[in-house]
Design a protein around this motif. Structure first.
Motif, short mmCIF file in Angstrom:
data_model
loop_
_atom_site.label_atom_id
_atom_site.label_comp_id
_atom_site.label_asym_id
_atom_site.label_seq_id
_atom_site.Cartn_x
_atom_site.Cartn_y
_atom_site.Cartn_z
N THR A 34 64.98 89.17 39.51
CA THR A 34 65.64 88.61 40.68
C THR A 34 67.07 88.22 40.29
N HIS A 35 67.89 87.96 41.29
CA HIS A 35 69.27 87.54 41.01
C HIS A 35 69.27 86.26 40.17
N GLU A 36 68.38 85.33 40.48
CA GLU A 36 68.31 84.07 39.74
C GLU A 36 67.89 84.31 38.29
N GLN A 37 66.89 85.16 38.08
CA GLN A 37 66.44 85.46 36.72
C GLN A 37 67.53 86.15 35.91
N ARG A 38 68.24 87.06 36.55
CA ARG A 38 69.31 87.77 35.85
C ARG A 38 70.44 86.81 35.48
N ASP A 39 70.77 85.90 36.38
CA ASP A 39 71.82 84.92 36.10
C ASP A 39 71.43 84.05 34.91
N ARG A 40 70.18 83.63 34.85
CA ARG A 40 69.72 82.80 33.73
C ARG A 40 69.76 83.59 32.42
N LEU A 41 69.39 84.86 32.49
CA LEU A 41 69.43 85.69 31.29
C LEU A 41 70.85 85.82 30.77
N SER A 122 59.92 87.90 32.38
CA SER A 122 61.01 87.87 33.35
C SER A 122 61.67 86.49 33.42
N ASP A 123 60.96 85.45 32.97
CA ASP A 123 61.52 84.10 33.01
C ASP A 123 61.94 83.61 31.63
N GLY A 124 62.12 84.53 30.69
CA GLY A 124 62.62 84.12 29.39
C GLY A 124 61.87 84.76 28.25
N GLY A 125 62.06 84.20 27.06
CA GLY A 125 61.42 84.75 25.87
C GLY A 125 62.03 84.14 24.63
N TYR A 126 61.83 84.80 23.50
CA TYR A 126 62.27 84.29 22.20
C TYR A 126 63.22 85.28 21.53
N VAL A 127 64.21 84.72 20.83
CA VAL A 127 65.17 85.51 20.06
C VAL A 127 65.39 84.80 18.73
N SER A 128 65.53 85.58 17.67
CA SER A 128 65.78 85.03 16.34
C SER A 128 67.01 85.69 15.74
N LEU A 129 67.85 84.88 15.08
CA LEU A 129 68.99 85.37 14.31
C LEU A 129 68.82 84.93 12.86
N VAL A 130 69.15 85.82 11.93
CA VAL A 130 69.16 85.47 10.51
C VAL A 130 70.53 85.84 9.95
N PHE A 131 71.21 84.83 9.38
CA PHE A 131 72.52 85.02 8.77
C PHE A 131 72.36 85.04 7.25
N LEU A 132 73.01 86.00 6.62
CA LEU A 132 72.86 86.24 5.19
C LEU A 132 74.01 85.66 4.40
N PRO A 133 73.80 85.41 3.10
CA PRO A 133 74.93 85.02 2.25
C PRO A 133 75.96 86.13 2.19
N CYS A 268 64.71 80.00 22.45
CA CYS A 268 63.73 80.40 23.46
C CYS A 268 64.22 79.95 24.83
N GLN A 269 63.86 80.72 25.82
CA GLN A 269 64.18 80.40 27.20
C GLN A 269 62.89 80.35 28.00
N ALA A 270 62.71 79.29 28.75
CA ALA A 270 61.56 79.16 29.64
C ALA A 270 62.10 78.68 30.98
N THR A 272 64.59 77.50 33.32
CA THR A 272 65.94 76.95 33.19
C THR A 272 66.15 76.22 31.86
N ARG A 273 65.13 76.16 31.01
CA ARG A 273 65.23 75.41 29.75
C ARG A 273 65.47 76.36 28.58
N VAL A 274 66.41 75.99 27.71
CA VAL A 274 66.68 76.74 26.48
C VAL A 274 66.55 75.78 25.31
N VAL A 275 65.80 76.19 24.31
CA VAL A 275 65.64 75.41 23.08
C VAL A 275 66.22 76.22 21.93
N THR A 276 67.03 75.57 21.10
CA THR A 276 67.62 76.19 19.91
C THR A 276 67.18 75.41 18.69
#
Length: 299
Positions: A34-41, A122-133, A268-270, A272-276
């Motif tokens: 939806t437009h709302e879901q896309r905007d949140r993404l 469609s309402d969010g999910g999880y993403v992981s980043l790993v930064f190296l030396p 993670c996004q659920a 309207t909530r984002v946790v880092t």
């Protein structure tokens, strides 16, 4: 009956997770947001991009939760490399995907926001980043941006359950693992690039994830799924109903063991909530924040 359900779930989850990018994630029409879901993404993507831009780094391992493999203890299904110096756009993701019409693996550079469209919900999910030396990051960035090197690891047909120590088949996470082997082991591009990269990974202690299906006859369900194969798996693994497959979790575990100072950030996004969260402890299921986490509202 439980073993039958578990095996069927794995077979078809791996088949669905054909490592395709954005609208190419499945060989079917993707679910419309939806437009709302896309905007949140889009706003969620900006949170991730802001972390990348403020990192002082030029490359990071990025993983997304695209397919529900929680039954097997896996959150992330698809990994790539996000590169500040990408010719496409800053922080685009270089990854392998399965080209449905051509029925073969391809190398694909994709904008970060489009990459996140591949998240499972469609309402969010999880993403992981790993930064190296720095030393490890410099070698990885150089190899990832070298088209000849990156493409030399594309040899083989596509299989979502490609065996980690064979060269007949390939999938998205195996390509990332072998690119790391080439970058950090200094192995050359060429006809045997994959074998040499795998050789370095073995010697360095890389361990692929073990999917234990639990009921050997169910392994042959994959005979009806065109993205799954058995020919590259050892007979003893097939008899024991085990797949040894590169996954984001096995790649992250290898990086963490080799460079304990590597930095991990999970988002993670659920709705309207984002946790880092900074660190190697995963965010709990349900995108539940704990003390020390950063919580944002997308409204």
């Amino acid at each position: 009956m439980r073993a039958w359900r578990a095996a069927a779930t794995l077979a078809f989850a791996l088949a669905a997770g054909t490592a395709q990018a954005g609208a190419l994630r499945y060989c079917d029409t993707p679910t419309e947001l939806t437009h709302e879901q896309r905007d949140r993404l889009f706003r969620f993507a900006e949170v991730v991009r802001s972390e990348l831009q403020g990192s002082g780094q030029r490359v990071a391992l990025v993983s997304r939760a695209g397919i529900d493999l929680s039954r097997f203890g896996e959150r992330y299904s698809h990994a790539g490399l996000t590169l500040q110096g990408s010719a496409m756009a800053p922080w685009s993701v270089r990854q392998l995907y399965y080209a449905c019409e051509e029925k073969r693996p391809r190398l694909f550079d994709q904008g970060l926001t489009a990459f996140l469209l591949g998240m499972g919900g469609s309402d969010g999910g999880y993403v992981s980043l790993v930064f190296l030396p720095e030393e490890a990051a410099t070698a990885l960035e150089r190899t990832a941006l070298d088209d000849r090197a990156a493409l030399s690891l594309l040899a083989g047909e596509y299989s979502a359950n490609a065996h980690a120590w064979a060269q007949r088949y390939l999938n998205c996470n195996q390509w990332v693992a072998e690119l790391m082997g080439m970058a950090w082991g200094g192995t050359p591009a060429g006809a045997d690039a994959r074998a040499q990269a795998q050789g370095w990974l073995r010697g360095a202690g890389y361990a692929p994830h073990e999917f234990r299906v639990g009921f050997a006859p169910m392994m042959w369900l994959t005979a009806v799924v065109p993205w799954l194969h058995h020919a590259d798996h050892p007979p003893e693994d097939l008899a024991g109903a085990v797949y040894r497959v590169s996954m984001p979790s096995s790649i992250e575990a290898f990086v963490h063991a080799r460079w304990p100072q590597a930095r991990r950030v999970e988002f993670c996004q659920a709705g309207t909530r984002v946790v880092t969260r900074q660190g190697w402890t995963p965010i709990a299921a349900g995108c539940t924040a704990e003390p020390g986490d950063r919580v944002l509202a997308l409204d």
